[in-house]
Scaffold this active site. Structure first.
Site, PDB file in Angstrom:
ATOM      1  N   CYS A  20     -93.159  66.682   0.428  1.00  0.00           N
ATOM      2  CA  CYS A  20     -92.664  65.333   0.127  1.00  0.00           C
ATOM      3  C   CYS A  20     -91.398  65.125   0.969  1.00  0.00           C
ATOM      4  O   CYS A  20     -90.903  66.062   1.609  1.00  0.00           O
ATOM      5  CB  CYS A  20     -92.309  65.238  -1.349  1.00  0.00           C
ATOM      6  SG  CYS A  20     -91.060  66.463  -1.792  1.00  0.00           S
TER       7      CYS A  20
ATOM      8  N   GLU B  90     -84.504  72.632 -12.286  1.00  0.00           N
ATOM      9  CA  GLU B  90     -84.170  71.202 -12.162  1.00  0.00           C
ATOM     10  C   GLU B  90     -83.645  70.666 -13.497  1.00  0.00           C
ATOM     11  O   GLU B  90     -82.628  69.953 -13.550  1.00  0.00           O
ATOM     12  CB  GLU B  90     -85.408  70.400 -11.730  1.00  0.00           C
ATOM     13  CG  GLU B  90     -85.109  68.909 -11.594  1.00  0.00           C
ATOM     14  CD  GLU B  90     -86.338  68.044 -11.351  1.00  0.00           C
ATOM     15  OE1 GLU B  90     -87.291  68.512 -10.699  1.00  0.00           O
ATOM     16  OE2 GLU B  90     -86.347  66.899 -11.815  1.00  0.00           O
TER      17      GLU B  90
ATOM     18  N   SER C 117     -93.975  76.587  -8.728  1.00  0.00           N
ATOM     19  CA  SER C 117     -93.820  75.164  -8.412  1.00  0.00           C
ATOM     20  C   SER C 117     -94.361  74.297  -9.536  1.00  0.00           C
ATOM     21  O   SER C 117     -95.563  74.285  -9.815  1.00  0.00           O
ATOM     22  CB  SER C 117     -94.544  74.865  -7.091  1.00  0.00           C
ATOM     23  OG  SER C 117     -94.788  73.481  -6.990  1.00  0.00           O
TER      24      SER C 117
ATOM     25  N   SER D 166     -94.086  71.260  -2.195  1.00  0.00           N
ATOM     26  CA  SER D 166     -93.331  72.260  -1.428  1.00  0.00           C
ATOM     27  C   SER D 166     -94.252  73.152  -0.596  1.00  0.00           C
ATOM     28  O   SER D 166     -93.831  74.218  -0.131  1.00  0.00           O
ATOM     29  CB  SER D 166     -92.464  73.089  -2.385  1.00  0.00           C
ATOM     30  OG  SER D 166     -93.194  73.456  -3.529  1.00  0.00           O
TER      31      SER D 166
HETATM   32 FE1  F3S Z   1     -89.750  64.040  -5.397  1.00  0.00          FE
HETATM   33 FE2  F3S Z   1     -89.937  65.812  -3.572  1.00  0.00          FE
HETATM   34 FE3  F3S Z   1     -87.609  64.991  -4.348  1.00  0.00          FE
HETATM   35  S1  F3S Z   1     -91.221  65.689  -5.391  1.00  0.00           S
HETATM   36  S2  F3S Z   1     -87.906  64.571  -6.463  1.00  0.00           S
HETATM   37  S3  F3S Z   1     -89.118  63.751  -3.294  1.00  0.00           S
HETATM   38  S4  F3S Z   1     -88.144  67.070  -3.821  1.00  0.00           S
END
Ligand code: F3S
Length: 289
Positions: A13, A122, A214, A257
């Site tokens: 992402c 997180e 993950s 990831s």
């Molecule tokens: Fe979303 Fe990737 Fe950030 S899944 S929260 S853009 S690390």
């Protein structure tokens, strides 16, 4: 021959790409990484090949420290700074945004509710912006710690939106006080889940590529499983020990990831499979959750 279809929106992402680019730009001898930059062994290995050492404490002094994409506790960041370290902030801006939302409302006296896995870094990081006093609601959606006072709700970025909606409705039912809802599930997560569902409906088997730790990869497995009977979670195609010869249509998806190279390797190795070739079935070594 087997038909292989790769899901739209599979793999890195924007947040992970940013983190990886920034980390590799700074990667050098004497540079440290606090925890795994992203939950993927290929990336972790490449960083250690560049002499970046992984640490899990704040003892290091006067060095450069890379902060992982899914964040750390505020106290850890403060201590690393106090020790004279330069911080390479690879935390995804979408996670940093949740920190500000939580801090602002916590300081205004709101009860902070976090939908997520209490053991995930997180969530631990987000909660630290409420001085670790937030109420964490897991996948069982249990509300027994909730008090009836003004409340703010945020979510771990990798959650499933439908579950979040159920939680919102349940909270609204039990709270007489104000509730502010921030749907902080990341769009990249949502898109990966939607594409996975779409593909899972069309294929006989799905391979979900991603790191064991993950969270977003595990959620992809979960949503795929609802629509496809044969779903395998693998770190890499090399881990595939199941005879997939019987399937003619196989889907591949990958967590946020998972590097592109891992997806490409999976596709190219499976394209070599032939329905007439028998792979040995080692059923009990499936990498199923
Ligand atoms: Fe979303 Fe990737 Fe950030 S899944 S929260 S853009 S690390």
């Amino acid at each position: 021959f087997i038909e292989i279809i790769v899901a739209n929106n599979a793999g890195f992402c924007g947040g992970v790409k940013r983190a990886v680019d920034l980390a590799f730009k700074n990667a050098d001898e004497g540079v440290y990484s606090y925890g795994e930059l992203v939950h993927n062994q290929v990336v972790t290995k490449e960083l250690s090949d560049k002499s970046v050492m992984s640490i899990d404490n704040t003892d290091v002094k006067n060095s450069k420290v890379i902060i992982r994409s899914h964040g750390v506790k505020k106290q850890i960041l403060d201590e690393l700074r106090q020790n004279g370290n330069e911080i390479i902030d690879c935390v995804c801006p979408k996670v940093t945004k949740i920190y500000s939302i939580v801090r602002e409302h916590y300081e205004q006296g709101y009860q902070v509710v976090i939908f997520g896995d209490e053991n995930h870094p997180e969530v631990i990081g987000i909660n630290s912006y409420a001085d670790d006093k937030g109420i964490i609601i897991g996948q069982d959606l249990s509300l027994n710690k909730i008090e009836d006072k003004k409340t703010i709700l945020v979510s771990q970025t990798t959650n499933i939106p439908e579950k979040f909606e159920i939680l919102v409705n349940s909270l609204k039912n039990i709270l007489n006080n104000e509730i502010i809802v921030y749907n902080t599930i990341c769009n990249a997560t949502r898109l990966r889940q939607e594409s996975t569902i779409e593909l899972a409906k069309k294929v006989e088997a799905m391979i979900v590529l991603g790191g064991k730790n993950s969270s977003n990869t595990k959620k992809l497995y979960e949503v795929a499983k609802k629509h496809c009977e044969n779903v395998y979670l693998l770190e890499s195609i090399k881990d595939l020990k199941y005879n997939i010869k019987n399937f003619v249509k196989i889907g591949i998806t990958a967590g946020a990831s998972t590097p592109r190279s891992v997806i490409e390797e999976a596709v190219s190795s499976m394209e070599n499979f032939d329905n007439n070739e028998m792979m040995e079935a080692i059923e009990n070594s499936f990498k199923r959750i």
